[in-house]
Enzyme design. Sequence first.
Site, PDB file in Angstrom:
ATOM      1  CB  CYS A  70      -0.983  -0.002   1.164  1.00 33.36           C
ATOM      2  SG  CYS A  70      -0.211   0.162   2.806  1.00 33.36           S
ATOM      3  CG  HIS A 109      -4.361   0.393   4.160  1.00 34.90           C
ATOM      4  ND1 HIS A 109      -3.689  -0.290   3.165  1.00 34.90           N
ATOM      5  CD2 HIS A 109      -5.455   0.950   3.567  1.00 34.90           C
ATOM      6  CE1 HIS A 109      -4.362  -0.168   2.032  1.00 34.90           C
ATOM      7  NE2 HIS A 109      -5.422   0.575   2.247  1.00 34.90           N
ATOM      8  CG  ASP A 124      -6.805   1.471  -0.784  1.00 36.62           C
ATOM      9  OD1 ASP A 124      -5.665   1.220  -1.243  1.00 36.62           O
ATOM     10  OD2 ASP A 124      -7.220   1.005   0.292  1.00 36.62           O
TER      11      ASP A 124
END
Length: 278
Positions: A70, A109, A124
């Site tokens: 991420c 995250h 995302d």
Amino acid sequence: MTDAELDAYFRRIGYSGGGAPTLETLQDLHRRHAESIPFENLNPLLGRPVRLDFASLQEKLVREGRGGYCYEQNLLFQHVLKSLGYRVTGLSAGVVWNRPPEEMTPRTHVLLQVDLEDGPWLADVGFGGQTLTGPIRLEADVEQETPHEPYRLVRCDESDEFELQAEIRGTWRPLYRFDLRPQRLVDYEVGNWYVSTHPSSGFVIGLMASRAPTGCRYTLFNNSLAVHPLGGESERRTLGTAVELREALTDVLGITLPNGPGMNPLLERIAAADPPPR
């Protein structure tokens, strides 16, 4: 990003559309990024650093044909969107996917808030096997379609947090919780160092890779490869040799594997282990 760097990214994800900072452009880029740049954690497993400066992100994820997790995925995507004129704010979340609801989790995250004329959206491209394949409106209690599963945001009780949920086989599953406090690169550097080096981090312990092409998802956890077709039954296969693992990583997940003496021993060790529980 320079025009040449942006063009290289567009070639990497197969994008040939315009560069106007619209919802349509955001949706197309988001989908193609998730289809083309795989999620993977080979660097932590090999004991190699995970660098978050733009030059390193561009070199690894674009030029070398690698993937990332991420921090890398969404920070690269943030650079792209800002270069196109989008207003983007980096956020952070605590992952609750496959965890007890009462468990406290660190904010490790990365996700993005993208402000368009009609309001804020959530982007995302870096949540692994359940990553969004399209942006969703930053609005609670509304079921929202993506190129893959439906998603929704719900307000957490007595807090300023949202929880992102995905509908998987008819059941809403929580993924992570976040608020709208902007994050700085130094905040991400601390979290990135933890997840890529701490001996109890899942990114240091086991192999994880995934990609979300049209119509299905591919996920690899250690030596278990799964294919999840949309609307169909999942298929799983144990990869018992280093050759099978290498083929899955390159041919299915689309990763150009890094060079170096540690790659083959890593694959042999993972292939020889017991498959993870389903």
